[in-house]
Design an enzyme around this catalytic site. Sequence first.
Site, PDB file in Angstrom:
ATOM      1  CB  CYS A   1      59.730  65.621  60.285  1.00 25.12           C
ATOM      2  SG  CYS A   1      59.392  64.729  58.768  1.00 25.12           S
TER       3      CYS A   1
ATOM      4  CG  HIS B   1      63.605  68.498  58.509  1.00 27.66           C
ATOM      5  ND1 HIS B   1      63.870  67.597  59.512  1.00 27.66           N
ATOM      6  CD2 HIS B   1      62.782  67.864  57.640  1.00 27.66           C
ATOM      7  CE1 HIS B   1      63.249  66.464  59.260  1.00 27.66           C
ATOM      8  NE2 HIS B   1      62.585  66.596  58.132  1.00 27.66           N
TER       9      HIS B   1
ATOM     10  CD  GLU C   1      66.043  69.587  61.594  1.00 27.16           C
ATOM     11  OE1 GLU C   1      65.186  70.444  61.891  1.00 27.16           O
ATOM     12  OE2 GLU C   1      65.752  68.425  61.262  1.00 27.16           O
TER      13      GLU C   1
END
Length: 518
Positions: A80, A169, A171
């Site tokens: 990002c 993202h 994660e």
Amino acid sequence: MDKILILDFGSQYTQLIGRRVRELGVYSEIIPGDSPLSETHVKECTGIILSGSPFSAYEPDAPIIHSSVYDCGLPILGVCYGIQRMTLDARGRVAKLAEREYGKKTVAVRAGIEDPLLKGISPSFVSWMSHGDSIVSPGEGWEVIGDSDGNIPAILRHTKLARWGVQFHPEVSHCEFGTLLLSNFVFGICKTKAGWSMQAYLDQEADKIRTAIQDRPALLLISGGVDSTVAGAFLLRVLGPEQVYLLYIDTGLMRKAESEEVMANLARLGAKHLYKADAEARFLSALAGVTDPEKKRRIIGDMFITVQEEEVQRLALKDAFLVQGTLYTDLIESGKGVGKKAQVIKSHHNVRSPLVEEKRRKGLVIEPLDRLYKDEVRALGRLLGLPESVVGRHPFPGPGLGVRILGAVDREKCDILRNADAVFIQKLRELGLYDKIWQAFCVLLPVRSVGVAGDERKYGYVAALRAVTSEDGMTAQVYPFDAADLIAISSAITNRVPEIGRVVYDVSSKPPATIEWE
Ligand code: XMP
């Protein structure tokens, strides 16, 4: 041990990146995003991940990437903001989107692209986006290799250097193939050797603590929660019962029967020097009439230390080390371990108290869990042989009921809340929900509302229920109770705790709310 370095630019998801890497069996460390890399960093780490950020990369005061990061030659993955910042630094362009991309978005890898980062990943997958800016033109030497369904660059790579970037993202658990993508980076690209385990941590910390403390006394303040109990078990294992002094301060802000349970658990651990200071009256009188949450936290934190210092003097422990059960997340949330611009969300008293800082300056503070996430602390507890009833306990904040009684705290309110909370937790156990919920508790609101009891009107207190699922407390989702269960919990509380006239359920996630109410 190989490690992955995470440069934190302040994203709410930075901690998740750290956890995901550790779940792969690799040690991860988070440092402020704008830090220069030291020689040790470069020597110890195999790759760098740049986090997201609440900043726009083109803002004048947006955090920068230090030149040493680019010069070190290690593989870099920008997430990002991380990739946007790298884009600007390579003379590309980043601009505001007309409409923010948020939530699940399909990403398609461009035709014919093969890349080690994408090994095993389907050419089209569901990602998790959270950004208001976008890359308009990639930096020099960069190319776009995947796009979102909104036609926004989503995966980029450098054509010559070992650098990648993703706009989404990986994660976040909703991101399909997110863990695989991180694993491709960590193992496939960075060639990291997995060496992180609780046993490895235990061995490493044990050596460090023995060297630091030698034969001096180690004093651990026990709060009763999972963290300090694990820290206690850890100290007893590493130093043996002679050197370890466990002090439990009963603040009067504990849950029902908690003090008795805590003492029994510690005794079972083989503790020899186990002390209990009954300080309820002092805590309550210091808190009398105080309504400001940060002030309450400060008072509780300072009183903790005052009582502790008195007790230490009484124990006549010379040059005692103070051991604290501080976690990695405590440091991060207090604005300590992360980027310079990180905000202090709440002042966790076990980190920021000026008195602890003074001990710290003297080099007399040891925090053996300060690189662990909550679930890792639980794993360590299991490794140390603690029973599930201790390690599986929901977290309890240091300031205890003090931050769960909104407004002024007094004995009567503590008792009401203790009773309501005990009923709530007992009901959760009966319903088989306790272990499905990460943290649950009652909050006592400083308002009364009208109700009826028999034929009479009564003004009862309002109790708010909080129940969340979470991975580490950094973000949290509301637990979606069945309505029938909620109603059963509510009537159990109002039936058994006469002072409570009404029960409400808090349906706010974190962010924007925090888990505790104060
Ligand atoms: P918040 O309310 O910040 O809570 O979303 C995140 C997690 O941290 C716990 N918490 C604390 N723990 N000292 C602690 O040891 C504190 O001052 C403190 N404040 C919050 C909270 O219970 C949740 O698990």
